[in-house]
Design a protein around this motif. Structure first.
Motif, PDB file in Angstrom:
ATOM      1  N   GLN A 146      22.247  45.287  41.700  1.00 17.09           N
ATOM      2  CA  GLN A 146      23.364  44.427  41.148  1.00 17.09           C
ATOM      3  C   GLN A 146      23.073  43.912  40.019  1.00 17.09           C
ATOM      4  O   GLN A 146      21.876  43.142  39.926  1.00 17.09           O
ATOM      5  N   VAL A 147      23.858  43.970  39.128  1.00 15.28           N
ATOM      6  CA  VAL A 147      23.847  43.177  37.786  1.00 15.28           C
ATOM      7  C   VAL A 147      24.604  42.082  37.806  1.00 15.28           C
ATOM      8  O   VAL A 147      26.058  42.223  37.857  1.00 15.28           O
ATOM      9  N   VAL A 148      23.878  40.812  37.889  1.00 10.40           N
ATOM     10  CA  VAL A 148      24.645  39.673  37.855  1.00 10.40           C
ATOM     11  C   VAL A 148      24.842  39.067  36.466  1.00 10.40           C
ATOM     12  O   VAL A 148      23.923  38.934  35.705  1.00 10.40           O
ATOM     13  N   THR A 149      26.297  39.070  36.095  1.00  7.10           N
ATOM     14  CA  THR A 149      26.594  38.590  34.767  1.00  7.10           C
ATOM     15  C   THR A 149      27.289  37.290  34.807  1.00  7.10           C
ATOM     16  O   THR A 149      27.765  36.620  35.821  1.00  7.10           O
ATOM     17  N   ASP A 150      27.488  36.637  33.735  1.00  5.12           N
ATOM     18  CA  ASP A 150      28.047  35.308  33.565  1.00  5.12           C
ATOM     19  C   ASP A 150      29.628  35.647  33.667  1.00  5.12           C
ATOM     20  O   ASP A 150      30.438  34.669  33.879  1.00  5.12           O
ATOM     21  N   LYS A 151      30.114  36.922  34.017  1.00  8.49           N
ATOM     22  CA  LYS A 151      31.578  37.339  34.329  1.00  8.49           C
ATOM     23  C   LYS A 151      31.619  37.776  35.637  1.00  8.49           C
ATOM     24  O   LYS A 151      32.737  38.562  35.720  1.00  8.49           O
ATOM     25  N   GLY A 152      30.661  37.899  36.443  1.00 10.20           N
ATOM     26  CA  GLY A 152      30.842  38.640  37.575  1.00 10.20           C
ATOM     27  C   GLY A 152      29.550  39.620  38.061  1.00 10.20           C
ATOM     28  O   GLY A 152      28.612  39.672  37.166  1.00 10.20           O
ATOM     29  N   THR A 153      29.437  40.014  39.231  1.00  5.83           N
ATOM     30  CA  THR A 153      28.518  41.122  39.547  1.00  5.83           C
ATOM     31  C   THR A 153      28.990  42.338  39.713  1.00  5.83           C
ATOM     32  O   THR A 153      30.047  42.780  40.087  1.00  5.83           O
ATOM     33  N   ILE A 154      28.251  43.251  38.857  1.00  7.44           N
ATOM     34  CA  ILE A 154      28.576  44.884  39.146  1.00  7.44           C
ATOM     35  C   ILE A 154      27.437  45.394  39.786  1.00  7.44           C
ATOM     36  O   ILE A 154      26.207  45.023  39.831  1.00  7.44           O
ATOM     37  N   THR A 155      27.673  46.528  40.618  1.00  7.01           N
ATOM     38  CA  THR A 155      26.788  47.313  41.343  1.00  7.01           C
ATOM     39  C   THR A 155      26.867  48.569  40.376  1.00  7.01           C
ATOM     40  O   THR A 155      27.551  48.949  39.987  1.00  7.01           O
ATOM     41  N   CYS A 156      25.544  49.289  40.458  1.00  5.09           N
ATOM     42  CA  CYS A 156      25.365  50.336  39.876  1.00  5.09           C
ATOM     43  C   CYS A 156      24.237  51.226  40.320  1.00  5.09           C
ATOM     44  O   CYS A 156      23.404  50.551  41.128  1.00  5.09           O
ATOM     45  N   GLU A 157      24.093  52.457  40.159  1.00  7.34           N
ATOM     46  CA  GLU A 157      22.812  53.303  40.597  1.00  7.34           C
ATOM     47  C   GLU A 157      21.926  53.228  39.814  1.00  7.34           C
ATOM     48  O   GLU A 157      20.591  53.260  39.933  1.00  7.34           O
ATOM     49  N   HIS A 158      22.064  53.103  38.296  1.00 11.55           N
ATOM     50  CA  HIS A 158      20.956  52.969  37.539  1.00 11.55           C
ATOM     51  C   HIS A 158      21.188  51.938  36.284  1.00 11.55           C
ATOM     52  O   HIS A 158      22.482  51.635  36.035  1.00 11.55           O
ATOM     53  N   VAL A 159      20.046  51.181  36.049  1.00 12.58           N
ATOM     54  CA  VAL A 159      20.271  50.243  34.784  1.00 12.58           C
ATOM     55  C   VAL A 159      19.287  50.682  33.608  1.00 12.58           C
ATOM     56  O   VAL A 159      18.253  51.266  34.026  1.00 12.58           O
TER      57      VAL A 159
END
Length: 801
Positions: free
Chosen positions: A186-199
């Motif tokens: 989960q990539v938490v940003t100042d514009k919402g949270t994104i889920t992804c397999e790879h960072v």
């Protein structure tokens, strides 16, 4: 911005945009890049933008060549002007040692495929750069494929081309938190949270913080770097060509043209770190005040080299931050133990290496392996010991200050050392040991008389006779070598044997025996030249190169199965080896067990004095030998015991320099020289250990296809070289007449045989024994001949008395 992507790239500099572009180009469209400010904010916008074809590491040179080719492609594909100026480049030598090094480097560049370079006289060099003084210049190396780009335009070209291929990028989107989940991140940003397999951490100056978000402490630090842009220079106004990229190694400066003035960059000896815990989040397009007092000496040298600068003013000062790793190479690849977390950090030469980094990481992510051997920038080349802030401060500072300082192959640099020391380190130092370094560990090079200091050189050093005597001891009596610098992995569990049988291409040893074992990737290329021990009680060991510990553990864990447990014993087990005809006499004195009954490649548990040790009968020197492995706490006692037992058998301590000479006389290859992950078992002769009766080992299909096809185009051979005061070391070109047919993988002097040897990969049609060839050694062409493998004791009788 969607709520889910396959990959999220963090950082909108040249490296992040290159990663995004290559992921999309290679077929992964569901990818996005997040930039907390605007593209280029960080180091990219103020970088000098130089591109250079030359690099002594052939794989890095290949990736740089790929980047240079790619630049014009992304300009065309994106429609974005990148301001590419291919001016050619000069590297100047101002001392006899540097000129000798530059002549040797020229031949290495030829060897690795950089054909568009040649040596120049000072007068020839001055014609290409008329504003340059040639005072003190002894010669120069010219390269056609050097120049510079507009940095902002290049970053946007990568980003636009990526977007045209289906990728997304989002500016003004700050990543605030990373949370690992069962399925990815989960990539938490100042514009919402994104889920992804790879960072992908391509955060540049902020790589430290983005690493810490995932619990990763990366060995990186920003340092300040100066360059100036001059006012218009009248001499340049009169030229109808641009002066080349020019590197003055003795002056610590680089220069390129900037409109009708020049950009003069400086690698300051008096380096300065900044924001070692990562740049402030609100930093981006700022610069530091110039520190002319800190760079005074280098400025004087630069203005003397280019006298025209003394007549014009400085239009712009740039003092900005760039991120460096301890050895100056990038940190790329999957972080061990952190599934789905990837690095693309510390790429100090982003506009030169960014294309290759993006390509390699995208291949790695999509296909499981990069096309090139990317060990020199693999994040796994460092362990947790490199997380130490003082270690990072010392090593990154040392690299920066030595950026243009000549380093010799036999030179030992002090930063970050000593770190890890075997327990007997102090006693061995008192006995005259001179130390090298492998990963975090101090390893013995040789034992010298008190007060001896080795002279750095490209040729045979003043330690030559010392190493010769250690070789004699190992051949005629018995040498004692600290082998704490070997890696050891313990494999246990109900499925350990089946797992090892799939992982290794060889047969597995029977109980109480050891066996050499090549390990392959799916594409059939090498992943290890290992030794497997079957201790007979359900416990197995894998042994290999110490500095590959993190790299091999990542591979083991990536392929781990239920019922298998792998443990790195590197902090627990140490040891010594005995090599030489008197080895058995020594070890028999310290055990009540029948160690003489141990067959060649046999292994078992033995009482050595009061110690309980694991013993294997094998040797990398080609002599009768025993490896004795002990607990870390037993290391001091084991050394004392063996020294006392060997007092009447001619036993003396030896170091790895002697071992490397002895192994050359046996044509024994080693990792990172003969064996690398871009070569196959058939190329290197490791295929003789493959068990072709089994078809379930990793890489079987590719290895079999090579075996049943035409075979490899190049083969590993042993050369006898007509050398005088220097020996081949690696990547020197090999010639048959005027045709370049291969390169040296490693070389040195065989003290027993009294001859200079090299191991080399050469074209198959030149590999026959007796073929006359030539090789450049420190820039001088020498006659060479292909000889039968193992010039010393070819039948192996000494190992099996």
């Amino acid at each position: 911005m969607k709520s889910h992507y396959r990959v999220v790239v963090i950082g909108g500099g040249v490296v992040g945009c290159s990663v995004l572009y290559h992921l999309a180009k290679f077929g992964w469209k569901d990818v996005c890049l997040l930039e907390r400010s605007v593209l280029t904010a960080g180091s990219s916008w103020h970088a000098a933008g130089g591109v250079h074809a030359l690099n002594a590491d052939p794989n890095m040179a290949a990736l740089q060549a790929y980047t240079i080719d790619l630049l014009s492609e992304i300009e065309k594909e994106s429609g974005q002007n990148i301001g590419l100026h291919m001016t050619g480049g000069l590297t100047l030598a101002g001392t006899p040692e540097r000129w000798e090094w530059l002549q040797a480097a020229y031949r290495v560049f030829q060897s690795i495929g950089i054909e568009d370079c040649h040596l120049m006289t000072p007068e020839e060099a001055q014609k290409t750069c008329p504003i340059m003084s040639t005072e003190g210049v002894l010669g120069a190396l010219w390269a056609d494929r050097e120049g510079y780009v507009d940095t902002t335009g290049t970053v946007h070209a990568y980003a636009i081309a990526a977007r045209q291929r289906g990728a997304e990028y989002h500016e003004h989107t700050k990543v605030e938190e990373l949370i690992q989940t069962a399925d990815g991140w989960q990539v938490v940003t100042d514009k919402g949270t994104i889920t992804c397999e790879h960072v992908v951490n391509a955060a540049g100056l902020w790589a430290k913080q983005v690493g810490r978000m995932a619990g990763v402490e990366l060995p990186v630090s920003p340092l300040k770097h100066h360059y100036l842009i001059s006012d218009t220079i009248p001499e340049l106004e009169q030229l109808d060509f641009e002066v080349p990229m020019t590197v003055d190694l003795e002056g610590f400066t680089y220069l390129r043209q900037d409109q009708k003035g020049v950009l003069l960059g400086i690698y300051e000896i008096n380096h300065e770190h900044w924001a070692m815990d990562g740049a402030p989040w609100d930093y981006g397009m700022e610069l530091f005040q110039e520190q002319t007092d800190r760079i005074e000496n280098e400025l004087i040298l630069g203005f003397e080299r280019y006298p025209a600068l003394q007549e014009v003013g400085v239009k712009t000062w740039v003092n900005g931050a760039f991120t460096f790793s301890p050895d100056g190479n990038p940190l790329v690849g999957p972080v061990p133990g952190m599934r789905g977390y990837w690095c693309a950090c510390a790429v100090m030469a982003g506009f030169l290496q960014g294309g290759g980094v993006g390509k390699s990481l995208a291949e790695w992510m999509i296909h499981g392996e990069a096309e090139a051997d990317v060990w020199s920038m693999d994040v796994a080349r460092y362990g947790t010991w490199a997380e130490n802030k003082e270690y990072i401060r010392q090593t990154t500072g040392q690299f920066y200050s030595r950026r243009f300082v000549m380093t010799y192959p036999n030179e030992q640099l002090p930063a970050g050392r000593p770190l890890k020391m075997a327990p007997a380190h102090d006693a061995m130092t008192e006995a005259g040991c001179k130390w090298g370094n492998s990963w975090d560990l101090e390893t013995p090079l040789y034992f010298a008389p008190k007060g001896f200091e080795e002279t750095p050189t490209l040729k045979r050093s003043n330690a030559f006779d010392i190493v010769a005597e250690e070789c004699r001891v190992a051949r005629e009596e018995v040498g004692l070598l600290d082998i704490s610098g070997f890696s050891r992995y313990e494999v246990t569990g109900p499925n350990a044997e089946a797992w090892l049988d799939r992982l290794m291409a060889s047969k597995l040893p029977k109980p109480g025996r050891a066996r050499l074992a090549p390990m392959l990737a799916e594409n059939g290329r090498l992943k290890g030249d290992l030794t497997v021990f079957n201790w007979g009680d359900g416990t197995w060991w894998i042994m290999g190169s110490y500095y590959l510990r993190q790299w091999h553990m990542r591979w083991f864990n990536d392929h781990l199965e239920d019922g298998v447990h792998v443990r790195d014993l590197g902090e627990e087990m140490y040891g010594f080896s005995l090599s030489g005809p008197n080895s058995l006499k020594v070890i028999e004195k310290v055990t009540h067990q029948d160690v003489g009954a141990l067959p060649f490649m046999g292994c078992g548990n033995f009482d050595i004095g009061l110690l309980r040790c694991k013993v294997g009968r094998l040797s990398v020197t080609g002599e009768l030998g025993y490896e004795v492995h002990c607990r870390a706490g037993d290391h001091i006692a084991l050394r004392r015991l063996l020294l006392e037992a060997g007092a009447g058998a001619g036993l003396k301590e030896i170091g790895f320099n002697a071992m490397l000479s002895l192994r050359l006389e046996k044509s024994f290859g080693i990792w990172s020289a003969e064996f690398t992950q871009d070569r196959t078992a058939a190329m290197t002769g490791m295929d003789r250990w493959i068990d072709w009766s089994k078809d379930h080992f990793i890489g079987h299909g590719a290895a079999l296809a090579e075996k049943e096809g035409n075979g490899p185009g190049q083969l590993l051979v042993t050369l006898e070289v007509d050398a005088e005061d220097a020996d081949a070391s690696g990547y020197e070109p090999i010639w048959r007449g005027t045709d370049k047919i291969g390169f040296v993988t490693s070389g040195g002097y065989g003290h027993t045989m009294g001859k200079s040897y090299a191991m080399a990969l050469i074209d198959r049609d030149a590999a026959a024994e007796g073929t006359d060839l030539s090789v450049h050694v420190v820039g001088v062409e020498r006659a060479a001949k292909v000889i039968p493998a193992s010039p010393y004791d070819p039948n192996g009788a000494a190992m099996r008395p």
